[in-house]
Scaffold this active site. Structure first.
Site, PDB file in Angstrom:
ATOM      1  N   GLY A  25     -14.426 -22.657  12.205  1.00  0.00           N
ATOM      2  CA  GLY A  25     -15.684 -23.309  12.584  1.00  0.00           C
ATOM      3  C   GLY A  25     -16.112 -22.923  13.990  1.00  0.00           C
ATOM      4  O   GLY A  25     -17.302 -22.833  14.286  1.00  0.00           O
ATOM      5  N   PHE A  41     -10.781 -13.493  13.970  1.00  0.00           N
ATOM      6  CA  PHE A  41     -10.456 -14.153  12.711  1.00  0.00           C
ATOM      7  C   PHE A  41      -9.223 -15.033  12.852  1.00  0.00           C
ATOM      8  O   PHE A  41      -8.497 -14.942  13.854  1.00  0.00           O
ATOM      9  CB  PHE A  41     -10.313 -13.147  11.554  1.00  0.00           C
ATOM     10  CG  PHE A  41      -9.158 -12.192  11.668  1.00  0.00           C
ATOM     11  CD1 PHE A  41      -7.934 -12.481  11.083  1.00  0.00           C
ATOM     12  CD2 PHE A  41      -9.304 -10.986  12.343  1.00  0.00           C
ATOM     13  CE1 PHE A  41      -6.868 -11.589  11.169  1.00  0.00           C
ATOM     14  CE2 PHE A  41      -8.240 -10.085  12.433  1.00  0.00           C
ATOM     15  CZ  PHE A  41      -7.017 -10.400  11.844  1.00  0.00           C
ATOM     16  N   VAL A  46       2.220 -21.717   5.892  1.00  0.00           N
ATOM     17  CA  VAL A  46       3.340 -22.641   6.029  1.00  0.00           C
ATOM     18  C   VAL A  46       4.575 -21.765   5.944  1.00  0.00           C
ATOM     19  O   VAL A  46       4.664 -20.871   5.089  1.00  0.00           O
ATOM     20  CB  VAL A  46       3.325 -23.703   4.905  1.00  0.00           C
ATOM     21  CG1 VAL A  46       4.587 -24.553   4.946  1.00  0.00           C
ATOM     22  CG2 VAL A  46       2.089 -24.567   5.019  1.00  0.00           C
ATOM     23  N   ASP A  72       7.136 -24.503  14.331  1.00  0.00           N
ATOM     24  CA  ASP A  72       6.181 -23.591  13.673  1.00  0.00           C
ATOM     25  C   ASP A  72       6.271 -23.607  12.146  1.00  0.00           C
ATOM     26  O   ASP A  72       6.033 -22.586  11.508  1.00  0.00           O
ATOM     27  CB  ASP A  72       6.358 -22.167  14.216  1.00  0.00           C
ATOM     28  CG  ASP A  72       7.705 -21.567  13.866  1.00  0.00           C
ATOM     29  OD1 ASP A  72       8.627 -22.333  13.515  1.00  0.00           O
ATOM     30  OD2 ASP A  72       7.847 -20.331  13.929  1.00  0.00           O
ATOM     31  N   ARG A  77      -2.813 -18.504  13.417  1.00  0.00           N
ATOM     32  CA  ARG A  77      -2.956 -17.354  14.280  1.00  0.00           C
ATOM     33  C   ARG A  77      -4.426 -17.108  14.541  1.00  0.00           C
ATOM     34  O   ARG A  77      -5.213 -17.070  13.584  1.00  0.00           O
ATOM     35  CB  ARG A  77      -2.363 -16.130  13.586  1.00  0.00           C
ATOM     36  CG  ARG A  77      -1.298 -15.494  14.397  1.00  0.00           C
ATOM     37  CD  ARG A  77      -0.539 -14.453  13.635  1.00  0.00           C
ATOM     38  NE  ARG A  77       0.891 -14.740  13.713  1.00  0.00           N
ATOM     39  CZ  ARG A  77       1.800 -14.205  12.919  1.00  0.00           C
ATOM     40  NH1 ARG A  77       1.444 -13.380  11.969  1.00  0.00           N
ATOM     41  NH2 ARG A  77       3.067 -14.523  13.067  1.00  0.00           N
ATOM     42  N   HIS A 120       1.189 -18.849  22.947  1.00  0.00           N
ATOM     43  CA  HIS A 120       1.549 -19.862  21.948  1.00  0.00           C
ATOM     44  C   HIS A 120       1.208 -21.268  22.438  1.00  0.00           C
ATOM     45  O   HIS A 120       1.513 -21.620  23.567  1.00  0.00           O
ATOM     46  CB  HIS A 120       3.056 -19.830  21.661  1.00  0.00           C
ATOM     47  CG  HIS A 120       3.499 -18.585  20.960  1.00  0.00           C
ATOM     48  ND1 HIS A 120       4.741 -18.435  20.413  1.00  0.00           N
ATOM     49  CD2 HIS A 120       2.850 -17.424  20.694  1.00  0.00           C
ATOM     50  CE1 HIS A 120       4.850 -17.235  19.852  1.00  0.00           C
ATOM     51  NE2 HIS A 120       3.714 -16.599  20.018  1.00  0.00           N
ATOM     52  N   GLU A 139       2.168 -24.665  15.386  1.00  0.00           N
ATOM     53  CA  GLU A 139       2.100 -23.660  16.453  1.00  0.00           C
ATOM     54  C   GLU A 139       0.876 -22.765  16.248  1.00  0.00           C
ATOM     55  O   GLU A 139       0.676 -22.226  15.160  1.00  0.00           O
ATOM     56  CB  GLU A 139       3.368 -22.799  16.466  1.00  0.00           C
ATOM     57  CG  GLU A 139       3.380 -21.800  17.630  1.00  0.00           C
ATOM     58  CD  GLU A 139       4.648 -20.958  17.690  1.00  0.00           C
ATOM     59  OE1 GLU A 139       5.511 -21.271  18.516  1.00  0.00           O
ATOM     60  OE2 GLU A 139       4.763 -19.998  16.895  1.00  0.00           O
ATOM     61  N   ASN A 148      -1.641  -8.119  17.762  1.00  0.00           N
ATOM     62  CA  ASN A 148      -1.342  -8.503  16.379  1.00  0.00           C
ATOM     63  C   ASN A 148      -0.820  -7.311  15.569  1.00  0.00           C
ATOM     64  O   ASN A 148       0.117  -7.446  14.778  1.00  0.00           O
ATOM     65  CB  ASN A 148      -2.601  -9.079  15.719  1.00  0.00           C
ATOM     66  CG  ASN A 148      -2.307  -9.675  14.370  1.00  0.00           C
ATOM     67  OD1 ASN A 148      -1.381 -10.481  14.227  1.00  0.00           O
ATOM     68  ND2 ASN A 148      -3.052  -9.284  13.359  1.00  0.00           N
ATOM     69  N   HIS A 155       7.478  -7.078  13.219  1.00  0.00           N
ATOM     70  CA  HIS A 155       8.026  -8.130  12.356  1.00  0.00           C
ATOM     71  C   HIS A 155       8.569  -7.532  11.058  1.00  0.00           C
ATOM     72  O   HIS A 155       9.670  -7.885  10.624  1.00  0.00           O
ATOM     73  CB  HIS A 155       6.926  -9.164  12.071  1.00  0.00           C
ATOM     74  CG  HIS A 155       7.450 -10.437  11.497  1.00  0.00           C
ATOM     75  ND1 HIS A 155       7.584 -10.612  10.142  1.00  0.00           N
ATOM     76  CD2 HIS A 155       7.863 -11.580  12.073  1.00  0.00           C
ATOM     77  CE1 HIS A 155       8.074 -11.824   9.921  1.00  0.00           C
ATOM     78  NE2 HIS A 155       8.246 -12.432  11.076  1.00  0.00           N
TER      79      HIS A 155
HETATM   80  P1  0O2 Z   1       7.658 -15.976  11.582  1.00  0.00           P
HETATM   81  O1  0O2 Z   1       8.091 -15.177  10.423  1.00  0.00           O
HETATM   82  O2  0O2 Z   1       6.578 -15.324  12.367  1.00  0.00           O
HETATM   83  O3  0O2 Z   1       7.379 -17.378  11.227  1.00  0.00           O
HETATM   84  P2  0O2 Z   1      12.342 -17.631  18.866  1.00  0.00           P
HETATM   85  O4  0O2 Z   1      12.132 -17.893  17.392  1.00  0.00           O
HETATM   86  O5  0O2 Z   1      13.713 -17.949  19.343  1.00  0.00           O
HETATM   87  O6  0O2 Z   1      11.888 -16.237  19.277  1.00  0.00           O
HETATM   88  P3  0O2 Z   1      10.812 -20.018  19.494  1.00  0.00           P
HETATM   89  O7  0O2 Z   1      11.360 -20.902  20.556  1.00  0.00           O
HETATM   90  O8  0O2 Z   1      10.922 -20.499  18.082  1.00  0.00           O
HETATM   91  O9  0O2 Z   1      11.407 -18.552  19.682  1.00  0.00           O
HETATM   92  O10 0O2 Z   1       9.318 -19.885  19.794  1.00  0.00           O
HETATM   93  P4  0O2 Z   1       8.388 -18.705  20.138  1.00  0.00           P
HETATM   94  O11 0O2 Z   1       9.105 -17.528  20.664  1.00  0.00           O
HETATM   95  O12 0O2 Z   1       7.309 -19.266  20.986  1.00  0.00           O
HETATM   96  O13 0O2 Z   1       7.761 -18.374  18.720  1.00  0.00           O
HETATM   97  C1  0O2 Z   1       8.430 -17.815  17.693  1.00  0.00           C
HETATM   98  C2  0O2 Z   1       7.394 -17.080  16.846  1.00  0.00           C
HETATM   99  O14 0O2 Z   1       6.667 -16.195  17.688  1.00  0.00           O
HETATM  100  C3  0O2 Z   1       8.049 -16.204  15.830  1.00  0.00           C
HETATM  101  O15 0O2 Z   1       8.246 -16.907  14.646  1.00  0.00           O
HETATM  102  C4  0O2 Z   1       7.049 -15.081  15.662  1.00  0.00           C
HETATM  103  O16 0O2 Z   1       5.965 -15.472  14.860  1.00  0.00           O
HETATM  104  C5  0O2 Z   1       6.558 -14.917  17.082  1.00  0.00           C
HETATM  105  N1  0O2 Z   1       7.434 -14.023  17.841  1.00  0.00           N
HETATM  106  C6  0O2 Z   1       8.205 -14.349  18.893  1.00  0.00           C
HETATM  107  N2  0O2 Z   1       8.847 -13.276  19.360  1.00  0.00           N
HETATM  108  C7  0O2 Z   1       8.485 -12.230  18.595  1.00  0.00           C
HETATM  109  C8  0O2 Z   1       8.824 -10.830  18.608  1.00  0.00           C
HETATM  110  O17 0O2 Z   1       9.599 -10.329  19.418  1.00  0.00           O
HETATM  111  N3  0O2 Z   1       8.235 -10.074  17.638  1.00  0.00           N
HETATM  112  C9  0O2 Z   1       7.367 -10.577  16.720  1.00  0.00           C
HETATM  113  N4  0O2 Z   1       6.848  -9.736  15.817  1.00  0.00           N
HETATM  114  N5  0O2 Z   1       7.046 -11.888  16.688  1.00  0.00           N
HETATM  115  C10 0O2 Z   1       7.598 -12.706  17.609  1.00  0.00           C
HETATM  116  P5  0O2 Z   1       9.477 -16.608  13.724  1.00  0.00           P
HETATM  117  O18 0O2 Z   1      10.120 -17.882  13.371  1.00  0.00           O
HETATM  118  O19 0O2 Z   1      10.338 -15.573  14.347  1.00  0.00           O
HETATM  119  O20 0O2 Z   1       8.957 -15.943  12.449  1.00  0.00           O
END
Ligand code: 0O2
Length: 211
Positions: A25, A41, A46, A72, A77, A120, A139, A148, A155
Site C-alpha cells: 500500500g 516490491f 512464513v 523471523d 522483505r 533488519h 522481521e 537482494n 542463500h
Molecule cells: P531464511 O531462510 O532467510 O529464513 P543469524 O540467523 O544467526 O544469522 P539472527 O540473529 O537470526 O542471525 O538475525 P539476523 O542476522 O538479523 O537475520 C537472519 C536472517 O537474515 C536470515 O534468516 C537471512 O534471511 C538473513 N541473513 C543474515 N545473514 C545472512 C547471510 O550471510 N546471507 C544471506 N543470504 N542471508 C542472511 P535465516 O534464518 O538464515 O534464513
C-alpha cells in the site's frame, strides 16, 4: 512442545498476508502522487517448519520459546532501487502505529562477515484472532535490488554447501558482494537521471492508457 504446527503458524500466516498488503500500500500511495516510490516490491513468507526446527537447534531455542525467541517466523522483505530509499522506508516504518519496533539491525553500514547487507527491523505485530489479540514477532528486511540479488544467490549456495563454502566460492562471493556494493554506489550517483527517465516512461504509458 509445539504439536499443532498449523495452529501455531496461523497467526504468523495472517500477519504476513496483512503486512504484505500494508507495505504494498505504501508503494501504491507513492504512485498515486506520482512520486518516486522508495519501495520497489515486497515479498513475504512464513518460515518453513524444517527451517524453524533447524534454526531452533542451531540457536538452542527450546520449542516452547519459539514465540519469544525466534524473530523471523514471519518474514517480510522490502526491495528498494537505491540505498537512500532504505533510510526513507525505515523512517516510514518508524512512524507507523499498527506495530511496534522491537529491534533494528543495520547490516547496510555494517555488513556481515559473509558480505551480507540489509537493514533488519523486528516488529511486534498485533493479529486479531477469534480468541482475541495475539502479538507476534515479525522481521522486516529492507534491501536494495543489488543486495537482494547477492543474498538470494548466497542463500542458495549456502544451502548447497551447508554453510561450508569451498575457498574459491567464498572468495567469489566476497568479490560479488563488493561488486553489488559498487553497483549500488554507481546507481546512487545517477539516481536523478534514472528517476527522471522512469517518470517520463510512466507518463508515456499513462498517455497510452497502459498505466
Ligand atoms: P531464511 O531462510 O532467510 O529464513 P543469524 O540467523 O544467526 O544469522 P539472527 O540473529 O537470526 O542471525 O538475525 P539476523 O542476522 O538479523 O537475520 C537472519 C536472517 O537474515 C536470515 O534468516 C537471512 O534471511 C538473513 N541473513 C543474515 N545473514 C545472512 C547471510 O550471510 N546471507 C544471506 N543470504 N542471508 C542472511 P535465516 O534464518 O538464515 O534464513
Amino acid at each position: 512442545m509445539v504439536k499443532h504446527w498449523d495452529l501455531f503458524l496461523a497467526p504468523y500466516k495472517q500477519a504476513v498476508e496483512e503486512l504484505k498488503v500494508k507495505l504494498r500500500g505504501i508503494r501504491a500511495q507513492f504512485e498515486m502522487i506520482e512520486t518516486h516510490s522508495p519501495i520497489e516490491f515486497v515479498t513475504g513468507r512464513v518460515k518453513p517448519i524444517a527451517s524453524i526446527l533447524d534454526k531452533a537447534q542451531k540457536k538452542n531455542i527450546p520449542l516452547d520459546r519459539l514465540e519469544e525467541e525466534m524473530q523471523d517466523i514471519a518474514g517480510l522483505r522490502i526491495m528498494c532501487q537505491f540505498v537512500d530509499d532504505i533510510k526513507t522506508v525505515v523512517k516510514l516504518l518508524r512512524q507507523r502505529n499498527d506495530f511496534t519496533i522491537v529491534e533494528e539491525r543495520d547490516y547496510v553500514t555494517q555488513k556481515k562477515e559473509s558480505g551480507y547487507r540489509s537493514y533488519h527491523i523486528v516488529i511486534r505485530y498485533p493479529v486479531q484472532t477469534i480468541h482475541g489479540e495475539k502479538n507476534i514477532l515479525a522481521e522486516i528486511q529492507i534491501r536494495t535490488l543489488a543486495m537482494n540479488f547477492w543474498a538470494t544467490i548466497e542463500h542458495s549456495l549456502n544451502y548447497k554447501y551447508s554453510g561450508r563454502f569451498p575457498e574459491d566460492i567464498k572468495a567469489r562471493l566476497q568479490r560479488a558482494a563488493e561488486a553489488a556494493y559498487r553497483l549500488d554506489e554507481e546507481m546512487s550517483k545517477i539516481r536523478f537521471e534514472i528517476q527522471e527517465a522512469q517518470a517520463a516512461f510512466s507518463r508515456k504509458q499513462e498517455a497510452k492508457g497502459e498505466g
